[in-house]
Design a protein around this motif. Structure first.
Motif, mmCIF file in Angstrom:
data_model
loop_
_atom_site.group_PDB
_atom_site.id
_atom_site.type_symbol
_atom_site.label_atom_id
_atom_site.label_comp_id
_atom_site.label_asym_id
_atom_site.label_seq_id
_atom_site.Cartn_x
_atom_site.Cartn_y
_atom_site.Cartn_z
ATOM 1 N N SER A 90 6.798 7.547 -0.452
ATOM 2 C CA SER A 90 6.497 7.408 -1.820
ATOM 3 C C SER A 90 5.642 7.231 -1.736
ATOM 4 O O SER A 90 4.818 7.556 -1.309
ATOM 5 N N LEU A 91 4.762 7.030 -2.686
ATOM 6 C CA LEU A 91 3.713 7.314 -3.448
ATOM 7 C C LEU A 91 2.349 5.907 -2.919
ATOM 8 O O LEU A 91 2.791 5.419 -3.248
ATOM 9 N N THR A 92 1.527 6.310 -2.902
ATOM 10 C CA THR A 92 0.385 5.864 -2.912
ATOM 11 C C THR A 92 -0.281 5.573 -3.787
ATOM 12 O O THR A 92 0.174 6.495 -5.118
ATOM 13 N N PRO A 93 -1.004 4.808 -4.374
ATOM 14 C CA PRO A 93 -1.602 4.964 -5.758
ATOM 15 C C PRO A 93 -2.077 5.965 -5.918
ATOM 16 O O PRO A 93 -2.363 5.849 -7.040
ATOM 17 N N LEU A 94 -2.986 6.694 -4.842
ATOM 18 C CA LEU A 94 -3.962 8.242 -5.153
ATOM 19 C C LEU A 94 -2.601 8.763 -5.457
ATOM 20 O O LEU A 94 -2.381 9.760 -6.820
ATOM 21 N N GLY A 95 -1.296 8.904 -5.135
ATOM 22 C CA GLY A 95 -0.326 9.312 -5.415
ATOM 23 C C GLY A 95 0.224 9.091 -6.423
ATOM 24 O O GLY A 95 0.971 10.086 -7.276
#
Length: 136
Positions: A90-95
């Motif tokens: 999944s994506l991180t907030p930065l991602g």
């Protein structure tokens, strides 16, 4: 602090071989990095699902891309201790932020394809004419 002493903007040095921003830019704008970020913006995926979603990417290349994006802080890898093993990406907030910007660029690109194709046709025609003129 004088004008000459002000710190340089990172963007001003992105062309420098040792610029940290250049490496990050290469990771998020790579062929597979773009497609992985856009796919993961939809939802978390298991490896095999993500591979099918991205399409035409080898296992090795997808693994390398995911590891690079994970190392840079864009992707979260969640390995669950079950049998058979389950790993979700999944994506991180930065991602999420990076994927949003990449999606904007992808959308702009999609909208401009007709203009690009027309420019290519003009270029190719001019090259053909130039080659014909020089051979006569």
């Amino acid at each position: 602090m004088g004008v000459s002493e002000e710190p340089k903007s990172l963007l001003a040095d992105v062309g420098g071989a040792m610029c940290p921003a250049r490496l990050v830019l290469e990771h998020v704008t790579s062929r597979w990095g773009v497609l992985v970020l856009i796919a993961l913006q939809e939802r978390p995926y298991r490896f095999s699902e993500l591979r099918r979603r991205v399409g035409r990417v080898s296992e090795k290349m997808l693994t390398q891309t995911l590891q690079t994006l994970e190392r840079d802080g864009f992707v979260h890898r969640d390995a669950k201790p079950v049998i058979p093993p389950r790993v979700d990406y999944s994506l991180t907030p930065l991602g999420e932020e990076a994927a949003g910007r990449i999606r904007e660029l992808a959308s702009w690109t999609d909208q401009r394809v007709p203009e690009v194709e027309a420019a290519r046709a003009r270029y190719d025609e001019a090259r053909r004419e130039s080659a014909t003129d020089s051979s006569q």
